[in-house]
Structures are given as structure tokens and as C-alpha cells.
Enzyme design. Structure first.
Site, PDB file in Angstrom:
ATOM      1  N   TYR A 192      90.257 152.625  35.341  1.00  0.00           N
ATOM      2  CA  TYR A 192      90.110 151.171  35.349  1.00  0.00           C
ATOM      3  C   TYR A 192      91.412 150.558  35.858  1.00  0.00           C
ATOM      4  O   TYR A 192      92.471 150.738  35.260  1.00  0.00           O
ATOM      5  CB  TYR A 192      89.794 150.711  33.924  1.00  0.00           C
ATOM      6  CG  TYR A 192      89.710 149.226  33.674  1.00  0.00           C
ATOM      7  CD1 TYR A 192      89.558 148.298  34.694  1.00  0.00           C
ATOM      8  CD2 TYR A 192      89.756 148.728  32.372  1.00  0.00           C
ATOM      9  CE1 TYR A 192      89.478 146.945  34.437  1.00  0.00           C
ATOM     10  CE2 TYR A 192      89.670 147.375  32.102  1.00  0.00           C
ATOM     11  CZ  TYR A 192      89.537 146.489  33.130  1.00  0.00           C
ATOM     12  OH  TYR A 192      89.458 145.136  32.874  1.00  0.00           O
ATOM     13  N   LYS A 224      86.683 151.706  38.196  1.00  0.00           N
ATOM     14  CA  LYS A 224      86.380 150.280  38.121  1.00  0.00           C
ATOM     15  C   LYS A 224      87.553 149.513  38.688  1.00  0.00           C
ATOM     16  O   LYS A 224      88.682 149.653  38.245  1.00  0.00           O
ATOM     17  CB  LYS A 224      86.173 149.874  36.650  1.00  0.00           C
ATOM     18  CG  LYS A 224      85.973 148.390  36.458  1.00  0.00           C
ATOM     19  CD  LYS A 224      85.849 148.055  34.983  1.00  0.00           C
ATOM     20  CE  LYS A 224      86.104 146.591  34.733  1.00  0.00           C
ATOM     21  NZ  LYS A 224      86.379 146.335  33.310  1.00  0.00           N
TER      22      LYS A 224
END
Lengths: 299, 299, 299, 299
Positions: free
Chosen positions: C139, C168
């Protein structure tokens, strides 16, 4: 050890470029202004810099201002002429005009529309340097030129190109000056071009302060420089903080805009800057008047 | 006029937090280190700052370090404890522990995962200030906290919250210090937290320099401060440029990482910083050793 | 070819973490909220992300929310749990708790006070990956974590660490997604974490959209995803622009703050976010009410 | 509702400006190039943009290129001429020349050495708009002009100045396009000027893509546009990712530099860009050759 330019130190002043109401260059007012700057104690004169709206002039106008400025100073002070232009060819042309007119040095900012590689910047300076025998001040000001030269690149040019002998740093980042001093083992004189950094730049060892402020407050930059000459830091700090509000004001509003407004308040009409630049608005002029008045009381 | 904290000035030193090989806090080494810092001339001690890995400790560990540090200094110098935490509730808890343990002041950085509005920052400080009667140093360091407090916000808190009496600026932007000084009419003492700005911050009027450097080169920051006390700018400039390469090195490598490596080179094993932070690699340690050796020769 | 996680696609929803008036976790409301998210069509549930105020919880609270969320979803949808923590040791502890509780994957953001080198980031992920056998979503969100991972670093980890199978991207810069797709030859599924980029991320080939929006407007993100599934770009554009003002509003105001305000307007009282975060002010709530009303009319 | 310019849509191509070995404008090659662009399917021609080295030409050269380009297109396609200049007076002069020569529209970028206030920008556009009756495309490209116009300012000019009817956004930030579309209620056609954003800009509703790419890969931008016309997003994505490496390469190397190198590889010698810009180096040319070859195989 390479020979550097020792003649430039202290307060190096940028005259604005005055216009007649018709829009033409006002050479008479330019003469008056330069006379005032010389008699008020500046240590050098730097026509056709950012403050001088150099990029907004056509070739003929540029030549007129360069020649008239040098003539007006009349060898009483050293003169450094800004010859920056978008093309290398034109910058060379201007450098030659400046040399022929009697300039003591030239200042070169790598203005460009397209970003330049280090190699392109190097060659731009090398070609200009080849064309004249004057000392060159490398000028770094990414906020106006769009190009940021690292201290490393500046050092590379200083080492490789004979007549590069000075650097003017206008990023406002004091660490750049540290880096230049360390990389050059204190052999490359550096100058401060960011008004609100004047106190710290001298503390860090700058040889001079290139500034438009003496157009309207000639004594204050001198006071700062002299305090440093006398190693009187408390006084330096005091005179710096006193002039700081005005220094910030003229920077934030754009130097041609605010300096011309200040000169007008002091009775010298130099016209407005060229469109799209506009004259300082009424509220700005009132603010500037107050700042000038405040400083006058402190003299 | 609001009463400000006059006891903090000069060189304010951050001890690192030492760990045992098992990973637990090494209180014995902490005592040794603090003894060394006190005897080597620091003017104040600031445990649990950024350098002290405050945010990487759990609550119990944090309390142990706060109490042990204050006890080790034993009132010989003023102590300012960093109580920053992600939640207001936890920062208050830490502030109370510091007060009870005998701290002379606390330092608060508004760390947060989500960006805070000015209103949220103000209330965070107000609530902590309400919970203790200690003087508070506002600490601005957007590079680590992710939150940048403007001079205007800092002033607003200084005016509205009684026990806010100092501000530490670590942006490295000297203009912030100018602004704070001007806005506060020189009534709010400001401290420099950016090592490579030490020369200019003192020139601009900083009351002190908060630094981890004295852990490994105690005499150099002192030399700089004393030169300013004696209004000897050429000497200040000289000692600053001499220590600058080391100051830049320890900042760039992360202070817990580089300071612990330096202590190890000097015979004090304080362990590695906590993962994900890693100890300085071999090449870095060699470089640091050289920098320390260079400075030793200059003493 | 490395096996990637195919179970996560479409709309991946972040539940907020509700509190009781006393400040404790409100597990009953959490259950209600997750029930609502599941029944309203989300394709996966992602507790303890940024929106879930993960970093503001203590260890016990964090564990409670992780376990309760997984239990509430009850295998009806895949669950990805955010296990980010400041120290590697604590992130590992959380990863193990998530695995034991039945999570289908974990999400890891490299939060740190001190900036991490690429090597430190790599080892942080490697150590967490070693500790569990769950798939890991890398992330990247420099605006909250303070650390920006380049596509090149992400690729290096994807290649070297077996259970890293998704990424992400929350920088909001579509070029990052292009780079990841090109570098990975389209073998690394990427997810969008920037609400106002939802239209373009799907256009660029994102596998899913990680978002808090379904807490309050469950049908709108679904409409966008379904339009893309049906290759109906004009419809996708239309439903995107309709929800964009709300997406921008919830992002700008901070997701825990605005989503909790929205839930309250819809009759679900999840409490305020933890101090220093404050609840949405009255004017903000009115604005949000209007935005929600506008969307309702368009349904 | 204000009437906007519907004639400009699709692929709007910037021709480079060719020079003879002597440095003069090479009008013969310019004709050949424009003939090629027209016959290869571009939807409009935009001479004297950034790619056309407009700012590096003197007034006479600029006029020659404007007139020759319009004549070469010969009404087969709409022509939009870049008339940007540092002074308002010169921009007006160029606008009039373009109008007289038969341009269908003009494009204006607010280049300036000194930063312009919103008021100065507005007046610059207003004065140019007053001087001609052609539709004006506002062009925002802070990376080259140094001036960033907010969507709000652009809207204000669109509302107040009759012949402002289009906007070209080159920041590369898709959120600017969202904002313009929302603020203008989809009444102000926007064009993408950032090559690597072409896929997403069309997804977001851009009316056209202003690009230099068709000089060397005419079919690929067309394929992208046509895929969108046919609402075939998978195909659009596919052809975008195929041309993306080349789009990134030509942008990163500077458009005049890389496009001229590409034309040379394809047998059309347009000379080097003007100094300080340098021709693409040997390694760059080999890389470009490979990229062009890769695309050819995919046709």
C-alpha cells in the site's frame, strides 16, 4: 588557483528600466536613476537583470539600455550587465554588445522555454564565454528561469570555463551557498540574489548582495553590509529586521512593479512595467508608502 | 508581556535511546550517555525527541526513559521531555508522567496519520497545556510529522495558551524564523532544530540549537554558540563550516541511525535503532569515522 | 508466472471504526455497519485501513476490531486487514493476529516517523511476509505515511517476496499505475486508493477500487464498476461525475471524519473520530447532507 | 449558452519547425511535413506551439512559419496557431498576423519571466481577445510557462471573454479536467496536452488531444481516438499502453529534440532544434529507433 573577480563585492544594485508614457525607453530618467544609485553608495551597478525587465525588451531597446547604463556609470563603479536570452545566439550577441560598450562583467541566467539538460546548460555558458573575454557571473534563479542549476553543475562550469568567476544564487536556500563554498573550497565568490536572505547570506560568507532595494532605500542595504564589515552582528541583525518587511514586500509584488511604484512615491516617474505586468495597485502603493515611511523614521 | 522560558538557551541536546541486545531499553548506557552530555557542556537535555526514537517505544518503555533521564540529569541542567503522540489522550498521559517525574518543560510535535486542521492542532495543544503546568515548546517538523504549522498558527497558540512559551522550528527554512520573530515582536524565543541551519539560525536570533550532534561531537556545537556569544562571526563561520559535513551526514542518514553508529565508533554501544530502522551500513560507518577523525584533527 | 490474488476485485470497502460515547470500540455498531456493507454489494471488506483509524487504536482495541470484522463478514466476502504499524515487530504481531482470525489477505503501509531507505522498506515487508502465509497488498500512500515507494521498488518486492501479490496505489498519480502495469507486464494487479481517480484508474486497468465511499453511498461505486464491466464508458463517465463532488468532499475532510458524519446523517451513530481528529463541523455536515441528497435524487 | 468551437476535436497535431543547415527556417520541409500530417489523418494542425519552438523564433521567422503553415494546410483541416509571447503587445501582434493569414483559432499560453497575478493574466487574455475575432484556446502549461492557471481562473475568463472557447490542460493532472468540466457544467471543451495522460483524458471527456506524436507515429494517436469513438475501452487501453513508452520518451527528451530525431530516422531532415537546445544524442536516437521499430511490428 584560478583568478576570481575581486572587484565585485558589497551592494550590487539593479536599476529598473524606465519607460516614457509612449512606452519607449526613457533614457533621461535612466541617467538620473543611475546617478542617484552611484552617489548613494552602491558598490556596483547591474543593469538589465530581472528587475531591469531585460526579457521584455526588444534587441534595439536592450542595446540602448546597456550602452546608456555603462556610459552613465562612467567607470565610477564596476558594471555587470545581464545578457540572458532564450537562444544561445542572442545571448552571445548581447554579451558582445556589453563588452564593446565597456561592461566590466556579464551575468548569465539560462532562461529557456524547454528545460535544459546539464549538458545543454554547460554548452550555453561555454559558447557565451568563448565569445567574450569578460568575467561571467553564473546566475541561478529557477523561480524565474524555470531551470535549477545544482551547486555541482555550477562547480563543473567554474572549473572548466575560464571566465566564469562568480555565482549568484537566488533560490533563497542557504544550503546552496554552503554547498558552493564547500565544493569550491571557498575559491568561488558567491552572491546572494534573494532579498529576505541577506542577513544569513552574509553570515554564510557571501561576497555581495545583488538587489533592487537601493533604488528606493539606498542606505539600508549599505548599513547591513557595513555592520558585517565591522563584525557587528547585533547591529546587522537589527538593521536587517528593520528593512525585512520592505524587502519581502518588493519581492512578493514583483521587483519591476514594486520598485517603480516606490520610485514614483519618491518623485521619480519611471513609468509602469510592460504588459502583461501591471503597475502596483492603489492598496499596494499605500502599503509601500507606509513601509517606506516606517523605515525613514528609523534612520 | 507574557513570561517566557529563559532557562533554555544554547545547546539543547537530544540523547539517543539505547537498547540492550535483547531489544529492551538499556538504562545503564542511557545513564552513561547523559552523564557524558552533562559533563561535556550541553546547556539542556531533551530526551524522547525524534532522535530518542520516542514514537517507536511502547508506553512502559517511554515512561522508563523519561524517568531515568530526568533522574540522571539530577537538576544539574534543565530537562525538556518530548511527549508527542498520535492521540491527544496519550500525549496528555505522557505530559503528566513527565511533569510528575520532574521535567522542566515538555516539547510537543503534532504527529498524526490524518492531516490536522488548524483548529484540530490548536485544540491538541490546548488540551495538553491544560493538563500540566509545565512550559511547552511547540515543535514544527513537517518532514517527520507530516504537519506543517505556519508561523501565524504558532503565534495564535502562543497568544492564547498560557504555557506555550517556546517554539522549535525544524523546517530548515530561515524565513520561518524571521516570520516568528517579526510576528511576535521578538517576544517568543525560537530554537533551531535543523542542524545545517545552525549558523544562520543564530545569526537570525535563535535562542538555542536543539541537536543530537553533541552525542558524538560535544565541543563543536558549543564552539559555535560561544563564538556567537562573543560576537565573533568570522570564528562562528569557521567552526560552522568545519562541522557542517558531519551535521549533514548525521541528518541525511537519520539521526538515531547515525548517532548510534557514531557512539559505537567512540566505544559506547547503544544498540541499533528499532526495525524497520536499520543500523548504519559498513560504508556509512567508514565515512562517519573519517568525518569524526577530520574534526578531531581540527580541534 | 507468479500466482496472484484473483479473489480481490471490484469495490473493496473500508469500514470506519465506531466508538461508544465512552470512547471504547462499539462492536455492535461495527457489526451493523459490516452487515450493511455486505448486503449492499461490496466485493470485499478491508477493516483497519486509514479510514478505520488503525493507527489511533491500542493493541487490544486493534485486535478486537480485526477479529470482530472477520467474524461479522463470516466468509461471505474476502477480507483484507490493514496491519500497518510503526515498528516491524508490531506489524508482524498484527499480521499474525489477522491470519489467526481468518483474514484472507493483509495490507501493509510502511508508516514511519523517520524516512525509510528502500532497503529498510524491503526488509520491513520481507519480515512481515515471512511471518504469515497470507497474500499481501503493498500500500503506497505518501500523504499519510510520509514514505513514497516508487513503482520500481514495488516491482522489486513483488519479484522477490512470494506472498506480495497486489499493490494499492493512493498517490492519485495515474502515471504510477501505468508504470506498475508496464514494469510488471500486467502481471501485478493494482488497485486504486484515490477516490477522485476512480474513473481513470479503471480505464487504466485497475483491478479494484479501495474506498470508504460505500459506507454512505454503496450503490454509486458499484454503478461505476459495473459500467466498466459492461464496457460502457459513457455511463461510467456519467456516474463518476455524479459522485465526484461527494468523493472529493469526503477525501478533503478526512475520511474518518466525513464518513462518520455521513453515517450519522443516515441514522447510524458511530461516534466521533479520536482526538486530535474532530467530528465534522456543522457547516460541513450541512454540505454533506446536501451532497447526499443530490445523489439520492439522481438514483 | 455560449457558443463554443466545435470544429476542433480528435487529434490536433503540432508540427515541428524545420531549419536549414544554415539555421534559417526550412519552408520546403515544413510544407512536406504538413502535407504528411494532413494526409495521415490528423484532425487539426497547430503550428507554433511548444513543439514548434515558437519562443525561439524572431518575429519575421514566426510570421513566415505561421503564414506558410496555414497556406500548406489549405483549408483541408482547421488550423490553430500558437501566438504566445512574453509581452502582451507582441502576442497581440502575432494574433493579428495569424488572423490575417487565415487561422481558424489561436492558442495562448501566458509565458512570463515574472510571475503574473490572476488579474494580469486575465487582462493579457482580454487584450488579445479584443484584438482579434478568432476563437481562443487558453493553454495551461506551468512546466514551460512558469505560470499555473487554476480551473477557477480559466472559468472566470471563459465566462467574461467572448472568444475564449476552449482550454488545453497540460499539467498532466487529471483532476484539473474534472474541475473544469464540473465548473463549466460541461460547456467548455477541454483538450489534453500531456501525452502520457491521453487514455485517461479521453475517458474523462476531453474533446481532443494536442500532440506532437503524429509527426512520427501518425496512426497510433488516431487508433486511440477511434477506439473511444467506438466506445471500445479494452482496445483503447491496448493501443494506449502500446504507444506509451514512445509517448514518455518524446516528452522526457523535450519534444522539438525527440521529434526532430524521429523524423530524421524516418528520412525527413528537419535540422536540430535551436541552441541551447541540442539534437538528441546517439544513445537517445538508438533508443528512439527501437521504440519506433517496436511500434511498427505491432501495427
Amino acid at each position: 588557483m584560478k583568478q576570481t573577480s575581486t572587484q565585485f563585492k558589497g551592494i550590487i544594485t539593479y536599476p529598473i528600466t524606465p519607460y516614457l508614457p509612449t512606452g519607449e525607453i526613457d533614457l533621461k530618467t535612466l541617467n538620473q536613476l543611475i546617478e542617484k544609485l552611484v552617489s548613494n553608495g552602491s558598490h556596483a551597478i547591474a543593469p538589465l537583470g530581472s528587475t531591469g525587465e531585460s526579457t521584455y525588451l526588444n534587441d534595439e531597446e536592450w542595446t540602448d539600455v546597456a550602452q546608456a547604463s555603462i556610459k552613465a556609470v562612467a567607470k565610477r563603479l564596476p558594471v555587470i550587465v545581464g545578457v540572458s536570452d532564450l537562444t544561445t545566439a542572442n545571448a552571445i550577441k548581447r554579451a558582445k554588445i556589453a563588452e564593446k560598450a565597456g561592461a566590466d562583467a556579464i551575468m548569465v541566467l539560462p532562461v529557456s522555454y524547454w528545460k535544459l539538460s546539464n549538458n545543454e546548460i554547460f554548452n550555453h555558458y561555454a559558447k557565451i564565454a568563448d565569445a567574450v573575454s569578460l568575467p561571467i557571473m553564473v546566475y541561478n534563479n529557477p523561480a524565474t528561469s524555470g531551470i535549477d542549476m545544482s551547486p555541482e553543475l555550477i562547480m563543473q562550469m567554474f572549473r572548466a570555463i575560464d571566465n566564469i568567476t562568480m555565482v549568484k544564487e537566488s533560490t533563497g536556500d542557504i544550503q546552496r551557498m554552503h554547498k558552493i563554498r564547500v565544493l569550491a573550497d571557498n575559491q568561488l565568490p558567491f552572491y546572494n540574489g534573494s532579498n529576505p536572505l541577506a542577513l544569513e547570506a552574509f553570515a554564510a560568507g557571501a561576497s555581495g548582495w545583488c538587489t533592487a532595494a537601493p533604488n528606493i532605500i539606498p542606505q539600508w542595504p549599505l548599513k547591513l553590509y557595513e555592520a558585517f564589515q565591522n563584525n557587528d552582528l547585533p547591529l546587522a541583525r537589527d538593521v536587517f529586521y528593520k528593512q525585512l518587511p520592505l524587502l519581502e514586500f518588493i519581492l512578493k509584488g514583483g521587483l519591476p512593479t514594486t520598485i517603480k511604484a516606490g520610485l514614483k512615491l519618491q518623485g521619480l516617474n519611471a513609468g509602469a512595467p510592460r504588459l502583461p505586468l501591471q503597475p502596483l495597485d492603489e492598496a499596494g502603493s499605500r502599503k509601500l508608502e507606509t513601509l517606506l515611511g516606517d523605515l525613514k523614521k528609523l534612520c
